[in-house]
Design an enzyme around this catalytic site. Structure first.
Site, PDB file in Angstrom:
ATOM      1  N   SER A 103      19.236  53.028  37.482  1.00 43.22           N
ATOM      2  CA  SER A 103      18.205  53.721  36.713  1.00 43.22           C
ATOM      3  C   SER A 103      18.449  53.530  35.216  1.00 43.22           C
ATOM      4  CB  SER A 103      18.208  55.210  37.035  1.00 43.22           C
ATOM      5  OG  SER A 103      17.395  55.876  36.089  1.00 43.22           O
ATOM      6  N   HIS A 161      15.241  50.677  38.302  1.00 42.87           N
ATOM      7  CA  HIS A 161      14.488  51.919  38.487  1.00 42.87           C
ATOM      8  C   HIS A 161      14.114  52.480  37.114  1.00 42.87           C
ATOM      9  CE1 HIS A 161      13.419  55.525  40.855  1.00 42.87           C
ATOM     10  NE2 HIS A 161      13.914  56.237  39.851  1.00 42.87           N
ATOM     11  N   ASP A 163      12.432  55.571  35.135  1.00 43.70           N
ATOM     12  CA  ASP A 163      12.075  56.983  35.255  1.00 43.70           C
ATOM     13  C   ASP A 163      11.149  57.405  34.125  1.00 43.70           C
ATOM     14  OD1 ASP A 163      13.522  58.031  37.563  1.00 43.70           O
ATOM     15  OD2 ASP A 163      15.323  57.431  36.458  1.00 43.70           O
ATOM     16  N   MET A 207       8.918  60.244  32.490  1.00 46.71           N
ATOM     17  CA  MET A 207       8.827  61.714  32.477  1.00 46.71           C
ATOM     18  C   MET A 207       7.918  62.171  31.343  1.00 46.71           C
ATOM     19  SD  MET A 207      12.841  62.577  32.887  1.00 46.71           S
ATOM     20  CE  MET A 207      13.849  61.891  34.203  1.00 46.71           C
ATOM     21  N   HIS A 231       9.114  55.053  38.708  1.00 45.81           N
ATOM     22  CA  HIS A 231       9.063  56.406  39.272  1.00 45.81           C
ATOM     23  C   HIS A 231       8.344  57.318  38.283  1.00 45.81           C
ATOM     24  CE1 HIS A 231      11.691  60.123  40.559  1.00 45.81           C
ATOM     25  NE2 HIS A 231      10.428  60.275  40.888  1.00 45.81           N
ATOM     26  N   MET A 255       7.262  60.622  37.089  1.00 47.32           N
ATOM     27  CA  MET A 255       7.439  62.074  37.156  1.00 47.32           C
ATOM     28  C   MET A 255       6.495  62.676  36.121  1.00 47.32           C
ATOM     29  SD  MET A 255      11.548  62.052  37.540  1.00 47.32           S
ATOM     30  CE  MET A 255      11.609  60.381  36.894  1.00 47.32           C
ATOM     31  N   MET A 267      13.991  62.799  46.773  1.00 49.12           N
ATOM     32  CA  MET A 267      14.805  63.163  45.607  1.00 49.12           C
ATOM     33  C   MET A 267      16.034  63.932  46.079  1.00 49.12           C
ATOM     34  SD  MET A 267      13.431  61.879  42.930  1.00 49.12           S
ATOM     35  CE  MET A 267      14.646  62.590  41.814  1.00 49.12           C
ATOM     36  N   GLY A 299      14.316  65.276  36.606  1.00 46.40           N
ATOM     37  CA  GLY A 299      14.221  65.608  35.180  1.00 46.40           C
ATOM     38  C   GLY A 299      15.380  65.065  34.363  1.00 46.40           C
ATOM     39  N   PHE A 300      16.549  65.044  34.970  1.00 50.09           N
ATOM     40  CA  PHE A 300      17.727  64.631  34.202  1.00 50.09           C
ATOM     41  C   PHE A 300      18.664  63.780  35.049  1.00 50.09           C
ATOM     42  CE2 PHE A 300      16.053  68.451  32.360  1.00 50.09           C
ATOM     43  CZ  PHE A 300      16.073  68.186  31.005  1.00 50.09           C
ATOM     44  N   GLY A 301      19.320  62.839  34.389  1.00 50.43           N
ATOM     45  CA  GLY A 301      20.362  62.071  35.046  1.00 50.43           C
ATOM     46  C   GLY A 301      21.637  62.908  35.083  1.00 50.43           C
ATOM     47  N   ASP A 309      17.474  59.227  45.204  1.00 51.19           N
ATOM     48  CA  ASP A 309      17.529  59.190  43.739  1.00 51.19           C
ATOM     49  C   ASP A 309      18.119  60.503  43.227  1.00 51.19           C
ATOM     50  OD1 ASP A 309      17.037  58.864  41.039  1.00 51.19           O
ATOM     51  OD2 ASP A 309      14.849  58.879  41.208  1.00 51.19           O
ATOM     52  N   GLY A 310      19.276  60.390  42.575  1.00 49.53           N
ATOM     53  CA  GLY A 310      19.911  61.562  41.990  1.00 49.53           C
ATOM     54  C   GLY A 310      21.309  61.781  42.543  1.00 49.53           C
TER      55      GLY A 310
END
Ligand code: DX5
Ligand code: ZN
Length: 228
Positions: free
Chosen positions: A20, A45, A47, A49, A78, A80, A149, A154-156, A187-188
């Site tokens: 990511s 990936h 992200d 947001m 992705h 979000m 998920m 929202g956060f790595g 993911d996560g």
């Protein structure tokens, strides 16, 4: 042209590693993408947001386009964001290869997925940890990828939520019934240890931010996730 990661029954057991970009050094994105590719990443990936669907703002279509122009790697995008339907065309035009939208977002899910496929891209559907698999089931024929998920998005850098493993197993069972064909992505909080648990449950696409981009040796980190 055969793209790495195209959906076919045969490759659901083939593990795909998708670092990511969120965990990369944003001051030199092009070099970071090249570093991931050199280290053995299958997909990248991305992200996206919007500060509304999740409590963070990352980047938008301009960065997706820049990454696409800098490197030919498969872009797993992705979204979000609250209104994926409204912004969809911009991410298609930016060069995304696969676009994942959330079932919890404010849009006609079926229509958005159809638009992604009509544009010639692969379509993904994401479920937050608290969202049951039943919410995704009506769309199984319309997706190439189901994203479970494994953190609240929202956060790595968050801790993997073990309770999601049950949902992954349920998704894998439904997929094995033979009527559907989609990747199962997690993911996560993914590293070699949690990837092994996810793979055992049936996931085959591993998104990993912190454990790859921030590892002392990115190639070794990717290899460890692949072989776990
Ligand atoms: C979370 C994002 C993830 C995140 C993963 O909201 O969707 O893709 O970058 O980061 P790590 O691997 O650090 O948990
Ligand atoms: Zn993500």
């Amino acid at each position: 042209m055969v793209r790495i990661g195209c959906v076919s029954k045969a490759n659901f057991h083939h593990r795909i590693i998708a670092p990511s970009l969120l965990a990369a050094n944003f001051s030199r994105i092009g070099e970071e993408v090249a570093r991931a590719v050199k280290a053995g990443a299958d997909w990248l990936h991305l992200d996206v947001m919007d500060g509304h669907f999740v409590d963070n703002i990352s980047f938008g279509p301009a960065i997706v386009e820049a990454v696409n122009q800098s490197n030919g790697i498969f872009l797993d995008t992705h979204l979000m964001i609250s209104r994926p339907d409204h912004y969809l065309q911009r991410f298609i035009d930016a060069g995304a290869d696969l676009i994942t939208v959330h079932v919890e977002a404010d849009h006609d899910v079926s229509e958005t997925l159809q638009r992604i496929r009509n544009a010639g891209l692969q379509a993904g559907l994401a479920l937050n940890p608290a969202t049951p698999i039943e919410r995704a089931a009506p769309f199984f024929d319309q997706i190439d990828l189901l994203l479970c998920m494994t953190v609240v998005p929202g956060f790595g850098g968050q801790a993997f939520m073990t309770e999601v493993l049950k949902k992954i197993s349920a998704a894998a069972e439904l997929r094995a019934s033979g009527k559907h064909a989609f990747h199962i992505e997690v993911d996560g909080g993914i590293d070699a240890v949690t990837a092994a648990a996810c793979a055992a449950a049936g996931a085959n696409v591993m998104v990993a931010g912190s454990s790859t981009f921030r590892a002392p040796d990115m190639a070794a980190a990717i290899r460890a996730i692949r072989e776990a």
